[in-house]
Design an enzyme around this catalytic site. Sequence first.
Site, PDB file in Angstrom:
ATOM      1  N   ASP A   1       0.857  -1.169   0.000  1.00 13.39           N
ATOM      2  CA  ASP A   1       0.000   0.000   0.000  1.00 13.39           C
ATOM      3  C   ASP A   1       0.907   1.237   0.000  1.00 13.39           C
ATOM      4  O   ASP A   1       2.083   1.159   0.378  1.00 13.39           O
ATOM      5  CB  ASP A   1      -0.889  -0.025   1.244  1.00 13.39           C
TER       6      ASP A   1
ATOM      7  N   ASP B   1      -3.601  -1.991   5.614  1.00 19.43           N
ATOM      8  CA  ASP B   1      -4.008  -1.501   6.928  1.00 19.43           C
ATOM      9  C   ASP B   1      -5.520  -1.409   7.094  1.00 19.43           C
ATOM     10  O   ASP B   1      -6.006  -1.231   8.196  1.00 19.43           O
ATOM     11  CB  ASP B   1      -3.384  -0.122   7.201  1.00 19.43           C
TER      12      ASP B   1
ATOM     13  N   ASP C   1      -8.161  -4.319   2.632  1.00 21.64           N
ATOM     14  CA  ASP C   1      -6.966  -5.115   2.341  1.00 21.64           C
ATOM     15  C   ASP C   1      -7.090  -6.557   2.820  1.00 21.64           C
ATOM     16  O   ASP C   1      -6.271  -7.405   2.453  1.00 21.64           O
ATOM     17  CB  ASP C   1      -5.736  -4.486   3.004  1.00 21.64           C
TER      18      ASP C   1
END
Length: 896
Positions: free
Chosen positions: A336, A636, A640
């Site tokens: 990410d 996070d 995800d």
Amino acid sequence: MEKASQTSTGPTWHALTVEEIKERLGTDIKKGLTKEEISNRKEEYGRNELPQEKKQSELMRFLLQFNNLLIYILIIAAVITALMDHWIDTWVILLVVVLNAVIGYVQEGKAEEALAGIRNMLSLHAIVVRDGKQKEIEAVDLVPGDVVLLKSGDKVPADVRIVEEKDLQVEESPLTGEAQAVEKDTKPVDENTLLGDQTGMAFSGTTIVFGKARAVVVETGGRTEIGKINKMVSGVQKITTPLLQQIEDFSKWLSFVILGITAAFFAFGYFFRDYTISELFLASIGLVVAAIPEGLPAIMTITLAIGVQQMAKRKAIIRKLPSVETLGAVNVICSDKTGTLTRNEMTAKTVVTQEKVYNIEGTGYEPRGEIKIEGKEINIKEDKVFTRFMQCLRASNNSEISKNDEGNWEATGAPTEAALLSLSFKAGFEEFTPERLDTIPFESSYKFMATLNKLDDQKFIFMTGAPEQVMKKCSHNLTADGNKEIDRKQWEEKMDEIASRGQRILGAAFRPAEEQLNEINLPLEENDFIFLGVIGIIDPPREEVAKAIEECKTAGVKVKMITGDHALTATAIGREIGIEESENAITGQEIEEMSDEKLKEIVRSHGIYARTTPEHKLRLVKALQANGLLCAMTGDGVNDAPALKKANIGIAMGIKGTEVSKDASEMVLADDNFATIVNAIKEGRTVYDNIKKALFFILPTNGAESLVLMAAVFLGIVMPITPAQILWVNMVTAVTLALAISFEPMEKNVMKRPPRPNDQPILGKHFVWRIILVSLLIGALTLGVFYYMQETGLDLVGSRTVAVNTLVCCQLFYLFNCRRMKGPAISKDFFRNKYVFYAVGVLTLLQIFFVYTPFMNNFFDTRQLPLIYWLYPGLAGLLVFIIIEAEKFLTRKWWK
């Protein structure tokens, strides 16, 4: 090949107008649903909650730990020894089996916690309008068509279509991964619009951070966006780690080999030698016990545990023990952007006025960094335009920045305003606190903030906001020579250039105010302000990330960015930190239109993916794995979780990560830092090296024990070592020598070699050769010493005692060979692992105890020996060390 569908079958609610929503759901926006309608819809749609799967019982989880061929063989051996009244052998074997099961049970992950975490994110209550009355109900009782009222601080209780709003902003990071609040309205958008751009929708589990709204429930329970994620998480089959898969395959192969050899061994003894059935059974069990590396599960677990401790020191927390070594095998890291590759702290990087471009150094909210033009630091006091600019940023600002207890700078208020405040502090305006007389707060309808301030004896109106809105109020811009008429086309070109760097743009303006003016109101007059310029703001990369990515390249590990942010921003960050193939980001919309085969091809050559949804992330991980790559995935948010669970190793953020992402992952970063992943990869490779060294040690020594027994039967002589003595040797060498290998430090150049291939067998050519060589060498020396002791007149018990000591000494010296699989054992790092020397000392004491205590003599059928009889085992061990070092030297060029 079919394309992945962006939405489930059913209405695309975000593309419908408010009138169409009312008609489709049969609801009255002012009065809500009636009791009869609610009752009917509850029957049709069920409760507004996520479905739960039946959990596996704890007992079944424990019993499944015994589901292994090698364990079955050991249990059968224990049963046979019990039937033969050899209870010592029985209890030792069963103890090993039970300990192995307990270790496996403890280290097994609880993936269902991820689903529980998602359920806990749902709102517990909701304010609804039913039968024309406003009431609070439990969120599980919501049905499609319900009218809900939302305000700042509320958690959205279901997927809703907004029908009325006032300055509504929703924080959607659980679904999109981006912390920046999204401005909402009531307008429909195109059917193909991705989730992050559906401005007319608010989704279950997200949070209202500003404003208020009236909305209609369109989806509940498992049909919501968070429900789809829940379904994806529960539907993802977890992939076993590479090492566990290799060990499982190896165990099956070894089991059949051991059973085959044992059967042949028993048949040969029965038909061609004069052993009794009882003797042959006992010898066969001894062979099984000798051949099976029963200490391997414990050694593997301890090695993994040591790796976990080392990683914890480097801020990487491993949740599932076997995942330690997976890190060392990953080919690609999908990361990410926000908070992992970047700081998740907005920073002003560029200031542009009519005549100059200022570059701002420093990152985050810490007000430290030089302000330069073309690499040269400026004298701010002599720059009147920049001075007025900084006064504007300081005055028209409601945020605060300060140091926390850990000494780090943090923001209170809007992140963008905090970035502007930090910039003004860097310019020396920390003490500049002009009196504020009035303010017009920022609202989405006009997209700017204005303040009326008194500076000395003069009043000014300062304005910051969206540059196009601020510029509408301006007729001139400020220069060193005074006010000049604004050139809007020229400013558009300047802003396009800043935007191409991935920076968000804010504009600033001011005007002197009349002395009698004490308040300001909308609308502010057009063409009355003086434009100061624009500021480019970005969430900057972490300082250590570029170096970490370069280290990944050296180690043969590719890094790919998968973010919910815009393509321009993602590309700019990717280019800055050195991600390969970062020229053109692939957007979620493009992924939407690709078949699985096309995506499988694309992921080989592209490094950045922007505006992605949970489905896209999951597809990208699957596409990488379809290319035979081992994939690590960072994340996070709730969005995800499916990809984290599907990846070979999921890595969650410890500071800013949700509990859902942590529960779906195998590793948690305590510092949310990408560089920590690279450090963990080093440890993962070291763990694998040490496990392989343990195998290099255990398997040949087990082979030597087996050969001693088989040679005795083939030669028709008495057994040189009894099964109980073999168990003793296996036990003491496992808890000392094999364990010491677990502490071997990281070898040099561990990050200068590529990841091991996924299909690389754990027993390569060199491995098989070493097993055969050492097995024959130690087995022959042990048998030779036993024969020699018999020839010199030593009795059977004494000869067996010397044989046991020979076996132990050979293993002790061979341990030093195993510390370096290919390199020389004696080097400048020889004393780095102090545990090896502790293990040698402990093993020596255990063997003295074994030989010289009456209790052990009776228990294991040994006897006390004069010191001269230690010379033969010592010489045999030294010979093993010399021969294996010579073999390593000769074969170093043959097996790379």
